[in-house]
Motif scaffolding. Structure first.
Motif, PDB file in Angstrom:
ATOM      1  N   GLY A  97      66.510  77.632  51.594  1.00  0.00           N
ATOM      2  CA  GLY A  97      65.317  78.336  52.414  1.00  0.00           C
ATOM      3  C   GLY A  97      65.272  79.765  52.287  1.00  0.00           C
ATOM      4  N   LEU A  98      66.513  80.589  52.663  1.00  0.00           N
ATOM      5  CA  LEU A  98      66.466  82.053  52.807  1.00  0.00           C
ATOM      6  C   LEU A  98      66.650  82.488  51.367  1.00  0.00           C
ATOM      7  CD1 LEU A  98      68.639  82.774  55.775  1.00  0.00           C
ATOM      8  CD2 LEU A  98      66.129  82.838  55.741  1.00  0.00           C
ATOM      9  N   TYR A 110      74.328  78.478  50.995  1.00  0.00           N
ATOM     10  CA  TYR A 110      75.365  79.205  52.145  1.00  0.00           C
ATOM     11  C   TYR A 110      74.833  78.662  53.458  1.00  0.00           C
ATOM     12  CZ  TYR A 110      78.269  82.289  54.377  1.00  0.00           C
ATOM     13  OH  TYR A 110      79.219  82.911  55.169  1.00  0.00           O
ATOM     14  N   ARG A 111      75.570  78.177  54.188  1.00  0.00           N
ATOM     15  CA  ARG A 111      75.158  77.657  55.446  1.00  0.00           C
ATOM     16  C   ARG A 111      76.205  78.251  56.633  1.00  0.00           C
ATOM     17  NH1 ARG A 111      74.185  72.701  52.264  1.00  0.00           N
ATOM     18  NH2 ARG A 111      72.042  72.203  52.653  1.00  0.00           N
ATOM     19  N   VAL A 112      76.048  78.576  57.722  1.00  0.00           N
ATOM     20  CA  VAL A 112      76.564  79.173  58.718  1.00  0.00           C
ATOM     21  C   VAL A 112      77.491  77.767  59.401  1.00  0.00           C
ATOM     22  CG1 VAL A 112      77.019  80.431  61.041  1.00  0.00           C
ATOM     23  CG2 VAL A 112      75.266  80.845  59.128  1.00  0.00           C
ATOM     24  N   ASN A 172      63.026  77.558  60.291  1.00  0.00           N
ATOM     25  CA  ASN A 172      64.426  77.967  60.532  1.00  0.00           C
ATOM     26  C   ASN A 172      64.580  78.229  62.072  1.00  0.00           C
ATOM     27  OD1 ASN A 172      65.615  77.410  58.039  1.00  0.00           O
ATOM     28  ND2 ASN A 172      65.730  79.603  57.670  1.00  0.00           N
ATOM     29  N   SER A 210      72.823  72.190  59.617  1.00  0.00           N
ATOM     30  CA  SER A 210      71.866  72.548  58.894  1.00  0.00           C
ATOM     31  C   SER A 210      71.494  71.305  58.279  1.00  0.00           C
ATOM     32  CB  SER A 210      72.264  73.448  57.773  1.00  0.00           C
ATOM     33  OG  SER A 210      71.526  73.314  56.539  1.00  0.00           O
ATOM     34  N   ASP A 256      63.755  84.520  67.147  1.00  0.00           N
ATOM     35  CA  ASP A 256      63.982  83.208  68.453  1.00  0.00           C
ATOM     36  C   ASP A 256      65.330  83.526  69.211  1.00  0.00           C
ATOM     37  OD1 ASP A 256      66.681  82.587  67.120  1.00  0.00           O
ATOM     38  OD2 ASP A 256      65.583  82.251  65.364  1.00  0.00           O
ATOM     39  N   ARG A 265      64.324  75.240  64.083  1.00  0.00           N
ATOM     40  CA  ARG A 265      65.567  74.148  63.996  1.00  0.00           C
ATOM     41  C   ARG A 265      66.675  74.522  64.610  1.00  0.00           C
ATOM     42  NH1 ARG A 265      65.449  74.268  57.782  1.00  0.00           N
ATOM     43  NH2 ARG A 265      67.702  73.963  58.154  1.00  0.00           N
ATOM     44  N   TYR A 266      66.898  75.944  64.568  1.00  0.00           N
ATOM     45  CA  TYR A 266      68.158  76.469  65.020  1.00  0.00           C
ATOM     46  C   TYR A 266      68.192  77.250  66.427  1.00  0.00           C
ATOM     47  CZ  TYR A 266      69.747  76.175  60.292  1.00  0.00           C
ATOM     48  OH  TYR A 266      69.882  75.561  59.207  1.00  0.00           O
ATOM     49  N   ILE A 302      73.599  84.294  64.790  1.00  0.00           N
ATOM     50  CA  ILE A 302      74.418  84.290  63.692  1.00  0.00           C
ATOM     51  C   ILE A 302      75.647  84.943  63.693  1.00  0.00           C
ATOM     52  CG2 ILE A 302      74.507  84.172  61.117  1.00  0.00           C
ATOM     53  CD1 ILE A 302      71.440  83.850  61.182  1.00  0.00           C
ATOM     54  N   GLY A 306      68.020  70.610  56.572  1.00  0.00           N
ATOM     55  CA  GLY A 306      67.911  71.927  55.709  1.00  0.00           C
ATOM     56  C   GLY A 306      68.582  71.594  54.385  1.00  0.00           C
ATOM     57  N   THR A 307      68.137  72.409  53.254  1.00  0.00           N
ATOM     58  CA  THR A 307      68.449  72.156  52.033  1.00  0.00           C
ATOM     59  C   THR A 307      69.408  73.302  51.496  1.00  0.00           C
ATOM     60  OG1 THR A 307      66.665  73.426  51.196  1.00  0.00           O
ATOM     61  CG2 THR A 307      66.399  71.185  51.136  1.00  0.00           C
ATOM     62  N   GLY A 308      69.506  74.315  52.617  1.00  0.00           N
ATOM     63  CA  GLY A 308      70.388  75.647  52.217  1.00  0.00           C
ATOM     64  C   GLY A 308      69.757  76.608  51.125  1.00  0.00           C
ATOM     65  N   PHE A 319      64.469  87.401  61.983  1.00  0.00           N
ATOM     66  CA  PHE A 319      64.404  87.838  60.478  1.00  0.00           C
ATOM     67  C   PHE A 319      63.130  88.511  60.266  1.00  0.00           C
ATOM     68  CE2 PHE A 319      67.396  85.127  58.600  1.00  0.00           C
ATOM     69  CZ  PHE A 319      67.872  84.209  60.086  1.00  0.00           C
TER      70      PHE A 319
HETATM   71  P1  ADP Z   1      69.139  75.830  55.405  1.00  0.00           P
HETATM   72  O1  ADP Z   1      68.226  74.783  54.938  1.00  0.00           O
HETATM   73  O2  ADP Z   1      70.516  75.252  55.852  1.00  0.00           O
HETATM   74  O3  ADP Z   1      68.457  76.187  57.158  1.00  0.00           O
HETATM   75  P2  ADP Z   1      68.683  78.377  54.667  1.00  0.00           P
HETATM   76  O4  ADP Z   1      68.643  79.168  53.673  1.00  0.00           O
HETATM   77  O5  ADP Z   1      67.053  78.273  55.252  1.00  0.00           O
HETATM   78  O6  ADP Z   1      69.167  77.107  54.688  1.00  0.00           O
HETATM   79  O7  ADP Z   1      69.404  79.294  55.712  1.00  0.00           O
HETATM   80  C1  ADP Z   1      70.963  79.450  55.634  1.00  0.00           C
HETATM   81  C2  ADP Z   1      71.823  79.511  56.914  1.00  0.00           C
HETATM   82  O8  ADP Z   1      71.421  80.410  57.690  1.00  0.00           O
HETATM   83  C3  ADP Z   1      71.541  78.191  57.670  1.00  0.00           C
HETATM   84  O9  ADP Z   1      72.340  77.203  57.181  1.00  0.00           O
HETATM   85  C4  ADP Z   1      71.866  78.597  59.138  1.00  0.00           C
HETATM   86  O10 ADP Z   1      73.434  78.415  59.227  1.00  0.00           O
HETATM   87  C5  ADP Z   1      71.584  80.172  59.050  1.00  0.00           C
HETATM   88  N1  ADP Z   1      70.185  80.345  59.798  1.00  0.00           N
HETATM   89  C6  ADP Z   1      68.887  80.497  59.120  1.00  0.00           C
HETATM   90  N2  ADP Z   1      67.991  80.972  59.949  1.00  0.00           N
HETATM   91  C7  ADP Z   1      68.525  80.846  61.460  1.00  0.00           C
HETATM   92  C8  ADP Z   1      68.199  81.037  62.518  1.00  0.00           C
HETATM   93  N3  ADP Z   1      66.953  81.213  62.951  1.00  0.00           N
HETATM   94  N4  ADP Z   1      69.246  80.897  63.539  1.00  0.00           N
HETATM   95  C9  ADP Z   1      70.393  80.754  63.200  1.00  0.00           C
HETATM   96  N5  ADP Z   1      70.878  80.626  61.938  1.00  0.00           N
HETATM   97  C10 ADP Z   1      70.086  80.523  60.883  1.00  0.00           C
END
Ligand code: ADP
Length: 465
Positions: free
Chosen positions: A411-412, A395-397, A348, A402, A377, A351-352, A382, A407-409, A438
């Motif tokens: 991960g977290l 849930y995605r920001v 993550n 993503s 990072d 990617r972000y 966020i 991203g699969t949404g 995190f």
């Molecule tokens: P995804 O596969 O969409 O990344 P996650 O469950 O891993 O799904 O993350 C959920 C959302 O949290 C992401 O869609 C992203 O918007 C936000 N996010 C996660 N990690 C980060 C990060 N390091 N920086 C910014 N946004 C993040």
């Protein structure tokens, strides 16, 4: 609830209104003066005024003494004598006031008893089990009807019984010891019927009493189980057709048909995304179905090295990656699941975070004896409003970003579940435009001495670009 009777203006029975005090005093004084005047006249007539006055005073004293004695005896016996016919002096006034106070007190008591009965009836009618426990003795003071069906308590046998003993095999001893900090037990088996599942809460509502509330959540948990099974089955069923589609797509060589090349690439990308989605859903279902994980000592030095390798491979040189191993300890838990959680955080972060950003993976000790693994990072960050919902599935920001980045949404969500199974917690700290951190916080019970004998935390051990 039964309506309460209207409050009477005064509790005094009709016809027994107290004699007005001032008039009573006047009458008593007048009576005394008349008696003394008669005694004086009589004394003057017989030539012994001092004696007749003394005799009259003694008679008055004896009469007042008698009345005082009667009033005290009435108060002592919780009884108020009837008003004396024609009596309008201070003693009658006093008896009247006592009668009025007593009647008012009775009426107030009746109202309080009615109120108490109404509350008890309401508590008794609740579908949840409610048990009042004496905090100091941990004995049962009262319980409602539902407590019989859900917890097996019965009246009068269990009134005053020790709650821990009576509600065995529910593990209440340590829970009650936590008092105000006792976390609700979301899934406990009822002592009456194994199939009934309870949600137990402890409500310390006063200094001396606790309320133990048990709710039947069998249906809810059954539905939740059905949902989990459904997701697990669908994901499982999707796996085979996806493998077939994947296989055929791999067999098609875009060089044989250049005009199909963009379509083939898109189809491959989408089928890979679906495979990842199915795998993540299966991982989540697997984690949800477990109460605990097999425990081993997870060597953190190789774990951090693997995370660094993954970050570098994923970043392809676009980011500065730093690993700080400051804890000098290992963790107890499932190496495979912890790796999957940490790896999710690292990918993550890559990617972000835009090209040129910095990613720091840090493993350090915490003041209370625990340890924390954090991934920091310098990415987009966020907004605060999204933080509480970040670990929800899908849930995605920013949805498009993503998805574009693979991203699969989920991960977290996976991270949260893995940490939950290690009694650890995820903390997210983020500032828009500056980056996110995190952190996975592990309690002291998860910390293990490092096998290679490094007791002191080493300084930054690995840093690479
Ligand atoms: P995804 O596969 O969409 O990344 P996650 O469950 O891993 O799904 O993350 C959920 C959302 O949290 C992401 O869609 C992203 O918007 C936000 N996010 C996660 N990690 C980060 C990060 N390091 N920086 C910014 N946004 C993040």
């Amino acid at each position: 609830m039964r309506p309460l009777p209207p409050r009477p203006e005064s509790g005094a029975p009709p016809g027994s209104a107290p004699v007005p005090l001032r008039a009573a005093w006047r009458r008593t004084l007048a009576g005394t003066l008349v008696l003394l005047a008669v005694a004086l006249l009589l004394g003057l007539a017989i030539g012994q005024p001092a004696w007749t006055l003394a005799a009259a005073a003694l008679a008055l004293l004896a009469w007042h003494g008698g009345r005082l004695h009667r009033v005290l005896a009435d108060i002592d016996a919780h009884r108020v004598g009837p008003p004396q016919r024609g009596g309008k002096g201070v003693w009658n006034a006093l008896a009247g006031l006592l009668r009025r106070d007593r009647a008012e007190m009775r009426a107030r008591k009746r109202r309080l008893i009615d109120l108490l009965r109404a509350y008890r009836a309401a508590a008794d009618a609740l579908p949840d089990a409610v048990v009042v426990v004496d905090r100091n003795t941990q004995r049962i003071l009262w319980f409602n009807r539902a407590s019989t069906a859900l917890l097996g308590l019965s009246r009068p046998r269990d009134r005053g019984a020790p709650v821990v003993e009576r509600l065995q095999p529910l593990p209440l001893a340590r829970w009650l010891a936590a008092g105000r900090n006792a976390e609700p037990m979301h899934d406990a088996r009822s002592p009456v019927d194994e199939r009934v599942r309870l949600d137990l809460r402890l409500v310390p509502y006063s200094e001396d009493y606790w309320l133990l509330v048990a709710r039947d959540v069998s249906k809810l948990l059954h539905l939740e189980q059905m949902r989990q099974d459904f997701v697990a089955n669908v994901s499982h069923e999707l796996r085979t057709p996806l493998t077939v589609v994947h296989g055929y797509l791999d067999m098609l060589d875009p060089e044989d048909m250049p005009e199909w090349q963009p379509m083939l690439e898109e189809m491959r990308r989408q089928s890979q995304r679906m495979t990842r989605l199915v795998e993540d859903l299966l991982t989540l279902s697997r984690l949800e179905a477990r109460d605990s994980l097999p425990e081993e000592t997870v060597a953190m030095a190789p774990m951090l090295a693997a995370l660094r390798r993954e970050a570098e491979a994923y970043s392809q040189g676009r980011h500065e990656i730093e690993v700080q191993d400051l804890a000098g300890c290992d963790l107890a838990g499932s190496g495979q699941e912890l790796h999957s959680a940490f790896s999710n955080l690292v990918t993550n972060a890559v990617r972000y975070t835009p090209t040129g950003g910095r990613i720091t993976i840090r493993f350090a000790r915490e003041p209370g004896g625990g340890a924390v693994l954090s991934v920091q990072d310098t990415g987009q960050g966020i907004p605060e409003a999204h933080l509480p919902r970040l670990t929800e599935r899908f849930y995605r920001v920013s949805g498009s970003r993503s998805r574009e980045s693979g991203g699969t949404g989920l991960g977290l969500s996976i991270v949260k579940h893995v940490l939950g199974l290690h009694q650890a917690r995820l903390e997210v700290d983020s500032t828009v435009g500056q980056g996110s951190t995190f952190s996975c916080h592990f309690g002291p019970e998860r910390v293990r001495a490092r096998h290679d004998g490094e007791a002191d935390p080493p300084a930054v051990r690995q840093a690479s670009h």
